[in-house]
Design a protein around this motif. Structure first.
Motif, PDB file in Angstrom:
ATOM      1  N   TRP A 196       0.746  -1.217   0.012  1.00  0.00           N
ATOM      2  CA  TRP A 196      -0.189   0.208   0.062  1.00  0.00           C
ATOM      3  C   TRP A 196       0.889   1.351  -0.158  1.00  0.00           C
ATOM      4  CZ3 TRP A 196      -4.402  -0.677   4.039  1.00  0.00           C
ATOM      5  CH2 TRP A 196      -5.049  -2.083   3.849  1.00  0.00           C
ATOM      6  N   LYS A 197       0.396   2.398  -0.595  1.00  0.00           N
ATOM      7  CA  LYS A 197       1.091   3.563  -0.550  1.00  0.00           C
ATOM      8  C   LYS A 197       0.529   4.775  -0.593  1.00  0.00           C
ATOM      9  CE  LYS A 197       3.845   1.483  -4.316  1.00  0.00           C
ATOM     10  NZ  LYS A 197       3.023   0.359  -4.893  1.00  0.00           N
ATOM     11  N   ARG A 198       1.071   5.553  -0.099  1.00  0.00           N
ATOM     12  CA  ARG A 198       0.248   6.958   0.195  1.00  0.00           C
ATOM     13  C   ARG A 198       0.517   8.135  -1.093  1.00  0.00           C
ATOM     14  NH1 ARG A 198       1.886   9.865   6.027  1.00  0.00           N
ATOM     15  NH2 ARG A 198       1.036  11.573   4.751  1.00  0.00           N
ATOM     16  N   LEU A 199      -0.551   8.649  -1.537  1.00  0.00           N
ATOM     17  CA  LEU A 199      -0.659   9.194  -2.738  1.00  0.00           C
ATOM     18  C   LEU A 199       0.119  10.800  -2.618  1.00  0.00           C
ATOM     19  CD1 LEU A 199      -2.060   9.204  -5.492  1.00  0.00           C
ATOM     20  CD2 LEU A 199      -3.929  10.925  -4.626  1.00  0.00           C
ATOM     21  N   ASP A 200       0.397  11.070  -1.259  1.00  0.00           N
ATOM     22  CA  ASP A 200       1.217  12.314  -1.226  1.00  0.00           C
ATOM     23  C   ASP A 200       2.736  11.696  -1.249  1.00  0.00           C
ATOM     24  OD1 ASP A 200       1.679  10.917   1.143  1.00  0.00           O
ATOM     25  OD2 ASP A 200       0.538  12.664   2.359  1.00  0.00           O
ATOM     26  N   GLY A 201       2.907  10.387  -1.426  1.00  0.00           N
ATOM     27  CA  GLY A 201       4.399  10.258  -1.586  1.00  0.00           C
ATOM     28  C   GLY A 201       5.015   9.948  -0.302  1.00  0.00           C
ATOM     29  N   LYS A 202       4.524  10.312   0.919  1.00  0.00           N
ATOM     30  CA  LYS A 202       5.108  10.275   2.059  1.00  0.00           C
ATOM     31  C   LYS A 202       5.210   8.645   2.623  1.00  0.00           C
ATOM     32  CE  LYS A 202       4.032  14.870   3.538  1.00  0.00           C
ATOM     33  NZ  LYS A 202       3.142  15.766   4.347  1.00  0.00           N
ATOM     34  N   SER A 203       6.104   8.262   3.281  1.00  0.00           N
ATOM     35  CA  SER A 203       6.219   6.953   4.031  1.00  0.00           C
ATOM     36  C   SER A 203       5.814   6.925   5.408  1.00  0.00           C
ATOM     37  CB  SER A 203       7.381   6.490   3.789  1.00  0.00           C
ATOM     38  OG  SER A 203       8.430   7.219   4.299  1.00  0.00           O
ATOM     39  N   THR A 204       5.689   7.974   6.103  1.00  0.00           N
ATOM     40  CA  THR A 204       5.284   8.100   7.510  1.00  0.00           C
ATOM     41  C   THR A 204       4.156   7.398   8.009  1.00  0.00           C
ATOM     42  OG1 THR A 204       4.453  10.273   7.228  1.00  0.00           O
ATOM     43  CG2 THR A 204       6.525  10.351   8.067  1.00  0.00           C
ATOM     44  N   ALA A 205       3.808   6.800   8.850  1.00  0.00           N
ATOM     45  CA  ALA A 205       2.488   6.062   9.391  1.00  0.00           C
ATOM     46  C   ALA A 205       1.443   6.913   9.444  1.00  0.00           C
ATOM     47  CB  ALA A 205       2.749   5.179  10.447  1.00  0.00           C
ATOM     48  N   ILE A 206       0.214   6.634   9.369  1.00  0.00           N
ATOM     49  CA  ILE A 206      -1.186   7.401   9.527  1.00  0.00           C
ATOM     50  C   ILE A 206      -2.195   6.506   9.772  1.00  0.00           C
ATOM     51  CG2 ILE A 206      -0.628   9.469   7.748  1.00  0.00           C
ATOM     52  CD1 ILE A 206      -2.133   8.021   5.701  1.00  0.00           C
ATOM     53  N   ASP A 207      -3.214   6.920  10.158  1.00  0.00           N
ATOM     54  CA  ASP A 207      -4.435   6.370  10.623  1.00  0.00           C
ATOM     55  C   ASP A 207      -5.576   6.889  10.564  1.00  0.00           C
ATOM     56  OD1 ASP A 207      -3.369   7.126  13.393  1.00  0.00           O
ATOM     57  OD2 ASP A 207      -5.441   6.459  13.691  1.00  0.00           O
ATOM     58  N   PHE A 208      -6.644   6.511  10.304  1.00  0.00           N
ATOM     59  CA  PHE A 208      -7.982   7.193  10.067  1.00  0.00           C
ATOM     60  C   PHE A 208      -9.005   6.017  10.347  1.00  0.00           C
ATOM     61  CE2 PHE A 208      -6.108   6.245   5.959  1.00  0.00           C
ATOM     62  CZ  PHE A 208      -7.158   5.892   5.132  1.00  0.00           C
ATOM     63  N   LYS A 209     -10.485   7.014  10.625  1.00  0.00           N
ATOM     64  CA  LYS A 209     -11.610   6.184  10.888  1.00  0.00           C
ATOM     65  C   LYS A 209     -12.683   6.560  10.005  1.00  0.00           C
ATOM     66  CE  LYS A 209     -10.250   5.505  15.815  1.00  0.00           C
ATOM     67  NZ  LYS A 209     -10.488   5.537  17.171  1.00  0.00           N
ATOM     68  N   GLY A 210     -13.654   5.656  10.138  1.00  0.00           N
ATOM     69  CA  GLY A 210     -15.160   6.060   9.251  1.00  0.00           C
ATOM     70  C   GLY A 210     -15.748   4.810   8.797  1.00  0.00           C
ATOM     71  N   ARG A 211     -16.967   4.963   8.578  1.00  0.00           N
ATOM     72  CA  ARG A 211     -17.888   3.980   8.017  1.00  0.00           C
ATOM     73  C   ARG A 211     -17.418   3.597   6.716  1.00  0.00           C
ATOM     74  NH1 ARG A 211     -21.752   1.921  11.348  1.00  0.00           N
ATOM     75  NH2 ARG A 211     -22.116   3.169  12.998  1.00  0.00           N
ATOM     76  N   LEU A 212     -17.238   2.441   6.167  1.00  0.00           N
ATOM     77  CA  LEU A 212     -16.987   1.985   4.772  1.00  0.00           C
ATOM     78  C   LEU A 212     -18.081   2.128   3.739  1.00  0.00           C
ATOM     79  CD1 LEU A 212     -14.605  -1.285   5.796  1.00  0.00           C
ATOM     80  CD2 LEU A 212     -13.979   1.107   4.537  1.00  0.00           C
ATOM     81  N   ILE A 213     -18.021   2.653   2.678  1.00  0.00           N
ATOM     82  CA  ILE A 213     -18.838   2.521   1.448  1.00  0.00           C
ATOM     83  C   ILE A 213     -17.769   2.719   0.222  1.00  0.00           C
ATOM     84  CG2 ILE A 213     -19.229   5.102   1.246  1.00  0.00           C
ATOM     85  CD1 ILE A 213     -21.798   2.220   0.975  1.00  0.00           C
ATOM     86  N   GLY A 214     -18.155   1.767  -0.886  1.00  0.00           N
ATOM     87  CA  GLY A 214     -17.551   2.201  -2.245  1.00  0.00           C
ATOM     88  C   GLY A 214     -17.762   0.827  -3.079  1.00  0.00           C
ATOM     89  N   GLY A 215     -17.074   0.619  -3.980  1.00  0.00           N
ATOM     90  CA  GLY A 215     -16.924  -0.626  -4.847  1.00  0.00           C
ATOM     91  C   GLY A 215     -16.264  -0.432  -6.096  1.00  0.00           C
ATOM     92  N   CYS A 216     -16.598  -1.077  -7.127  1.00  0.00           N
ATOM     93  CA  CYS A 216     -16.209  -1.042  -8.362  1.00  0.00           C
ATOM     94  C   CYS A 216     -16.459   0.360  -9.134  1.00  0.00           C
ATOM     95  CB  CYS A 216     -16.678  -2.158  -9.447  1.00  0.00           C
ATOM     96  SG  CYS A 216     -15.885  -2.143 -11.057  1.00  0.00           S
TER      97      CYS A 216
END
Length: 345
Positions: A196-216
């Motif tokens: 997995w990669k960060r779009l901003d190019g950084k390699s530092t750890a991050i975390d975030f929360k929320g309800r999932l929604i999505g798909g194809c």
């Protein structure tokens, strides 16, 4: 919209198999038979729909027949899960033929799979309030030996409610598909390193929360602006928890992917979310090219968003993939040495 979770599956439960999109051709009936035997070996009872073992004009059957069968299975209280064999192309034909308000009054049951099944997942979750499972399709579960990530779907389907399911990022992905006709028992061919990669190019750890929604993206992006995918409304309903949007693209060419993302941006799909997960795309591996590639598409449209964005995540058509529950609270931990996503059922 209050999200309701189906009961866990237990031995003796009835599972229905129907193909609301594309059916299974005769050449792959041995694979389908294997997965049905697997379900029965786990102690489940299985009912096959009429819209399953045929393919004509990219469908298992006429849209009226497919819609009626799916509605019957969704509203039958004896059935505890509907596991289509896979997605396809034209589940969108069924949307106006299903009464999602009626489903909101019924006990939820598992509806699982990915690809064109996202066309049904999103309204079932956002309009009916049922948690739905975006994960490996039923036909993938026929393998003689399941890889650890694919195997996780059974933990989601059979765990007690209130459980926390944690999944790890994969180390390898599948570049070349196994031949299910030559070997109906074949599993995934995991050969290529992934991360997995960060779009901003950084390699530092991050975390975030929320309800999932999505798909194809190919299918759900067509629903933007309609009642069947009013995601800005879903975000507002769950503003207290936050929302994590996820998507993957199976076959959009880079410029079409760019247009699709721009359209969703104009529809407000990227506003008021906690973070964004983007599935692995084969074309993202193209590094230096004078032509727009898939990475260029997501970067050009999404890089200005002030939210965590991860790409090359284990979602979708480039296996293996996570089992993500639409409507579930999730906590994503990113680390370049290995990431996790925990879901609260």
């Amino acid at each position: 919209m209050h999200i309701r979770f189906p009961s866990k599956l237990v031995a003796g439960d009835l599972i229905a198999i129907t193909a609301p999109s594309t059916g299974v051709p005769p050449s792959l009936h041995p694979r389908l038979d294997l997965v049905i035997k697997m379900l029965e070996a786990r102690g489940f009872r299985v009912i096959e729909g009429h819209c399953l073992r045929t393919v004509y004009k990219n469908k298992s059957a006429d849209k009226i027949l497919r819609a009626e069968e799916l509605k019957n299975f969704l509203t039958n209280p004896e059935i505890k899960a509907i596991l289509p064999p896979w997605g396809g192309e034209l589940a969108m034909e069924l949307l106006t033929l299903i009464n999602f308000a009626e489903l909101a009054k019924l006990e939820p049951k598992w509806f699982s799979g990915f690809s064109d099944l996202s066309t049904l997942h999103v309204p079932i979750t956002t309009l009916s309030g049922w948690a739905t499972l975006h994960g490996p399709n039923l036909m993938e579960l026929a393998a003689e030996l399941l890889d650890p990530m694919t195997q996780k779907i059974w933990e989601v389907l059979t765990s007690d409610r209130e459980m926390v399911i944690t999944q790890q990022s994969s180390s390898f992905y599948q570049k070349d598909h196994s031949d299910w006709i030559a070997n109906p028992k074949a599993g995934l061919n995991l050969t290529e390193p992934t991360q997995w990669k960060r779009l901003d190019g950084k390699s530092t750890a991050i975390d975030f929360k929320g309800r999932l929604i999505g798909g194809c993206l190919e299918t759900i992006s067509r629903l933007a602006g309609t009642q069947f995918a009013n995601l800005p409304q879903f975000y507002q309903q769950h503003a207290k928890d936050g929302v994590i949007l996820y998507f993957e693209s199976s076959e959009l060419k880079p410029c079409e992917l760019t247009r699709a993302l721009l359209s969703l941006k104009m529809h407000g799909w990227f506003n008021h979310i906690s973070g964004l997960l983007i599935g692995r795309n084969m074309e993202q591996q193209v590094a230096h090219s004078t032509q727009q590639n898939a990475f260029d598409a997501i970067h050009s449209v999404l890089s200005d968003l002030a939210i965590p964005i991860l790409y090359d995540v284990d979602i979708g058509h480039v296996a293996p993939q996570l089992s993500l529950v639409n409507g579930a609270l999730a906590h994503v931990f990113f680390n370049e040495n290995g990431s996790t996503i925990s879901q609260y059922l």
